[in-house]
Design a protein around this motif. Sequence first.
Motif: not given
Length: 169
Positions: A89-90, A98-99, A145-146, A156-158
């Motif tokens: 994830a993050f 990038s997060a 990323l998924l 974060e989703q975007k």
Amino acid sequence: MNLLPQDVLVMLKLAVSPPPEWSYDRLAYQLGMSPSMAHSAVKRATRAALFDPMHKRPRNEALIEFLIHGVKYAFPPDIGATVTGVPTAFVSPEMQDSAPTDLAGEYYVWPYPNGEHRGVSLSPLYRSVPEIARYDAAMHTALGLLDSIRIGREPEQKLAEQLLGEMLG
């Protein structure tokens, strides 16, 4: 016919880092599953219009749409206790830089006994994901990323959607 989590894993592998001259045996070996499971995954993905059997490649536009809009509903994650594992994830490779900085305390890992990080347990899409991530950087990035799409807030989703879309072309 229902898609299974391993179907998503197979399509991601073929989209992100396909084995040269791929075969079901080679694909299965690299994903930690049996050749019959890999074959069944491609068959289900073909029926779901995620795979083009003529070109032996995923249909990237359909796959991206499903990854962004469907996976989080079809395969919701289980979040658990703090464990040792592989970052996702993050804190996966692509999202780390990038997060948004306000996620610094949210460290998620796929449980894995030989992992080198501790964090909140996040169920992987398929049981072999932590092992795959250790030797396949492109898959680690795509799966991270998924997971950001599966559990993230809208910003974060975007970001993950954009990065995954760029990765899959």
